[in-house]
Design an enzyme around this catalytic site. Sequence first.
Site, PDB file in Angstrom:
ATOM      1  CG  ASP A  25       2.639 -13.117  32.788  1.00 34.49           C
ATOM      2  OD1 ASP A  25       1.865 -12.900  33.744  1.00 34.49           O
ATOM      3  OD2 ASP A  25       3.779 -13.580  32.934  1.00 34.49           O
ATOM      4  CG  HIS A  42      -7.048  -9.993  36.452  1.00 31.90           C
ATOM      5  ND1 HIS A  42      -5.926 -10.508  35.842  1.00 31.90           N
ATOM      6  CD2 HIS A  42      -6.972 -10.394  37.751  1.00 31.90           C
ATOM      7  CE1 HIS A  42      -5.210 -11.196  36.721  1.00 31.90           C
ATOM      8  NE2 HIS A  42      -5.823 -11.130  37.887  1.00 31.90           N
ATOM      9  CG  LEU A 136      -9.906 -14.356  14.722  1.00 31.12           C
ATOM     10  CD1 LEU A 136      -8.483 -14.490  14.188  1.00 31.12           C
ATOM     11  CD2 LEU A 136      -9.988 -13.119  15.634  1.00 31.12           C
TER      12      LEU A 136
HETATM   13  C1  FPP Z   1      -1.746 -12.967  33.922  1.00 28.95           C
HETATM   14  O1  FPP Z   1      -1.573 -11.835  34.705  1.00 28.95           O
HETATM   15  C2  FPP Z   1      -3.078 -13.101  33.402  1.00 28.95           C
HETATM   16  C3  FPP Z   1      -3.996 -14.012  33.842  1.00 28.95           C
HETATM   17  C4  FPP Z   1      -3.801 -14.920  34.979  1.00 28.95           C
HETATM   18  C5  FPP Z   1      -5.254 -14.194  33.215  1.00 28.95           C
HETATM   19  C6  FPP Z   1      -5.462 -13.452  31.931  1.00 28.95           C
HETATM   20  C7  FPP Z   1      -6.787 -12.883  32.037  1.00 28.95           C
HETATM   21  C8  FPP Z   1      -7.240 -11.811  31.380  1.00 28.95           C
HETATM   22  C9  FPP Z   1      -6.527 -11.087  30.332  1.00 28.95           C
HETATM   23  C10 FPP Z   1      -8.549 -11.280  31.713  1.00 28.95           C
HETATM   24  C11 FPP Z   1      -9.605 -12.327  31.718  1.00 28.95           C
HETATM   25  C12 FPP Z   1     -10.047 -12.684  30.368  1.00 28.95           C
HETATM   26  C13 FPP Z   1     -10.888 -13.693  30.194  1.00 28.95           C
HETATM   27  C14 FPP Z   1     -11.492 -13.954  28.855  1.00 28.95           C
HETATM   28  C15 FPP Z   1     -11.229 -14.545  31.328  1.00 28.95           C
HETATM   29  P1  FPP Z   1      -1.010 -12.064  36.163  1.00 28.95           P
HETATM   30  O2  FPP Z   1      -2.135 -11.882  37.110  1.00 28.95           O
HETATM   31  O3  FPP Z   1      -0.315 -13.379  36.279  1.00 28.95           O
HETATM   32  O4  FPP Z   1       0.009 -10.903  36.259  1.00 28.95           O
HETATM   33  P2  FPP Z   1       1.303 -10.837  37.187  1.00 28.95           P
HETATM   34  O5  FPP Z   1       2.230 -11.940  36.722  1.00 28.95           O
HETATM   35  O6  FPP Z   1       1.851  -9.483  36.897  1.00 28.95           O
HETATM   36  O7  FPP Z   1       0.851 -10.998  38.609  1.00 28.95           O
END
Ligand code: FPP
Length: 251
Positions: A25, A42, A136
């Site tokens: 997150d 991302h 893994l």
């Molecule tokens: C949360 O950050 C993260 C996500 C919604 C997706 C996690 C995705 C990745 C790490 C990259 C993609 C990887 C793959 C394998 C698809 P947020 O956008 O909710 O952050 P915020 O809460 O600060 O807005």
Amino acid sequence: MPEAQAPNVAGTVPDVPRHVAIIMDGNGRWAAARGLPRVEGHRRGVEALRRTVRAAGEMGIRCLTIFSFSSENWQRPASEVRDLMGLLRLFIRKDLAELHSNGVCVRVIGERDNLDPDIRRLLDEAEQLTCGNANLLLVVAFNYGARDEIARAVRRIARDVASGAVQPEGITEEMIGQHLDAPDIADPDLIIRTSGEQRLSNFLLWQAAYSELVFSPVYWPDFDRATLEAAIEEYRRRERRFGGLAAKTGS
Ligand code: FPP
């Protein structure tokens, strides 16, 4: 690999947890703090993921589950959903060969039926290519929501009840577990959530019953081996009782 891992014995915490699950997150906030578009957060999140998979393998973690797209993420603007789908495509196309050569077995949990056919194909191919690997186990929770997973399990059991194959009295916790998306994978010992938020947000609700939860203030794009080690250090300080008594004091 898929290995059914024996749960840790109550009261003992091995040096390295066998199964670590991560709620990645804070990508958006990482980007906003730098005046960058969310997609950049991302993208850097994918780099953090690469680092973490490498570190997990080196540290002897057997299974790493990552929450990469939740069933609630469809509510985000269409452009961000497109970006996240694009990053998954890129991750699998670009990193699969390396994951395979490093002995990583990829498994995917979540609902696949409403995904684009090309994404479904990529996920299937990743699983098929790597299913013999044993270094893994990387479980990618994609289009995943724990309540959805449990509802799908209950629907399957209900069909067996309707056909007479199962009596309602015969439904056990084990049976429900056996109908979840990855019944052969033991529950996570440790769940880490980054970015300072302290909730599970519909991640592995059934499997998290006895998991230790560690919340890290670090935004996911900044996550690295040191942050993973710090979370594991905190896990080591915990005493897991699984509803029983403390091992040493009997209290
Ligand atoms: C949360 O950050 C993260 C996500 C919604 C997706 C996690 C995705 C990745 C790490 C990259 C993609 C990887 C793959 C394998 C698809 P947020 O956008 O909710 O952050 P915020 O809460 O600060 O807005």
